[in-house]
Design a protein around this motif. Sequence first.
Motif, PDB file in Angstrom:
ATOM      1  N   CYS A 220       0.834  -1.204   0.000  1.00 58.23           N
ATOM      2  CA  CYS A 220       0.000   0.000   0.000  1.00 58.23           C
ATOM      3  C   CYS A 220       0.870   1.254   0.000  1.00 58.23           C
TER       4      CYS A 220
ATOM      5  N   HIS B 253       2.984   2.330   2.326  1.00 60.14           N
ATOM      6  CA  HIS B 253       3.208   3.032   3.594  1.00 60.14           C
ATOM      7  C   HIS B 253       4.707   3.185   3.874  1.00 60.14           C
TER       8      HIS B 253
ATOM      9  N   GLU C  30      -2.756   1.146   9.986  1.00 60.14           N
ATOM     10  CA  GLU C  30      -3.823   1.762   9.184  1.00 60.14           C
ATOM     11  C   GLU C  30      -4.693   0.693   8.537  1.00 60.14           C
ATOM     12  N   GLU C  31      -4.079  -0.454   8.188  1.00 58.17           N
ATOM     13  CA  GLU C  31      -4.785  -1.490   7.415  1.00 58.17           C
ATOM     14  C   GLU C  31      -5.742  -2.287   8.289  1.00 58.17           C
TER      15      GLU C  31
ATOM     16  N   HIS D 123      -2.493  -2.895  -2.886  1.00 63.87           N
ATOM     17  CA  HIS D 123      -2.885  -4.223  -2.397  1.00 63.87           C
ATOM     18  C   HIS D 123      -2.717  -5.301  -3.466  1.00 63.87           C
TER      19      HIS D 123
HETATM   20 ZN   LIG Z   1      -4.009  -0.230   2.071  1.00 64.46          ZN
END
Ligand SMILES: [Zn+2]
Length: 400
Positions: free
Chosen positions: A101, A103, A135-136, A368
């Motif tokens: 993602c 991050h 966050e996920e 993802h």
């Molecule tokens: Zn994500």
Amino acid sequence: MKLIDPIIQSSSELQQIRRDIHAHPELSYEEHRTSEIVAKKLTEWGIPVLRGMSITGVVGIIKNGDGKRAIGLRADMDALPMQEFNTFPHASKHEGKMHACGHDGHTAMLLGAARYLSQHRNFDGTVYLIFQPAEEGGGGAKRMMEDGLFERCPMDAIFGMHNWPGVAVGSFAVTPGPMMASSNEFEVIVKGKGAHAAQPHKGIDPIMIAVQIAQSWQTIITRNKNPIEPAVLSITQIHSGSATNVIPDDATLIGTVRTFNVDALDLIEQRMRDIARYTAAAFDAQIDFHFKRNYPPLINHARETAFAVEVMQSVVGAQNVNSRVEPTMGAEDFAFMLQQKPGCYVFIGNGEGEHRDVGHSFGPCNLHNPTYDFNDDLLPIGATYWVRLAERYLPITAQR
Ligand SMILES: [Zn+2]
Ligand SMILES: [Zn+2]
């Protein structure tokens, strides 16, 4: 593009940090190594840090002058529980974990801004650099708030940023108001009565009832909800039974609901409950109804969004800022922060995937996806945006 020279010069170091974090992905609330790297870098650059909020969260604090205003800049640090298909040198070294993602890039961009801000200090007030875990799906943002983020770090506004595949590198996209959806999940168990499949009259077939409920639920979207209001109701799993000649005792429906608005969500949840309950009652069955609200809708504040748009335009030019991007049904836990503080969340273009090194797998460079990689060309762009945002939000005025 008007990027900041010292940040451009630090790009290769930021790339090294980003790729190192990419190679060592850590899941929600396990970001110990990443959090250590962040805290070490900030400390090296003379930035005081607060640690421990939301377990692995780190906040760097840069104060300058005697200004009372404060701004929060937020990045996320966690990876996903999925296998990376890329084989380039910085691909994940941890089986079943991947920075899919970006991050890793978000963390590196904020570190780049931190270093510049601490060394150049062209602002009057306080900048909080917030590195959050989980966050996920783990709600790390909410947990930082529960651990006192806004009391310990009082700020007037907070800003977030996510890389966005499909948007060109050197572009930004944002919209005032709803930009990402609320994310919610449900699990509904229809409790019937098992029987021999050749003797259905002796049982209560939960599968027939589950199918009726599944179909009727879609009428909530088409017949109950205001058609102007977007919403998704997806049933993603139906589980029941174990043999061809057995009517099972129960059937389970699992899925997700997404909305941009809490009233619409209230309506959908209530209608789902009523339809499930009364459909089951009509067939002499019962239900267990579970509905869990994960992340609220992400609503950008109008004034802060207009401000962020001006800053983005100053960095990449007005023609490269889409200030009315179509919202997405994805969700983001920065939404919790925007419920308590004015602010704005923006997308920074990650391109189409041509940036990927030799050894990337053949899938699309989407979030993802096991063949995704963050685009390192964004590092100086994102870091410059953060710096300009802080400097313009906390201007040095002539008279002190
Ligand atoms: Zn994500
Ligand atoms: Zn993300």
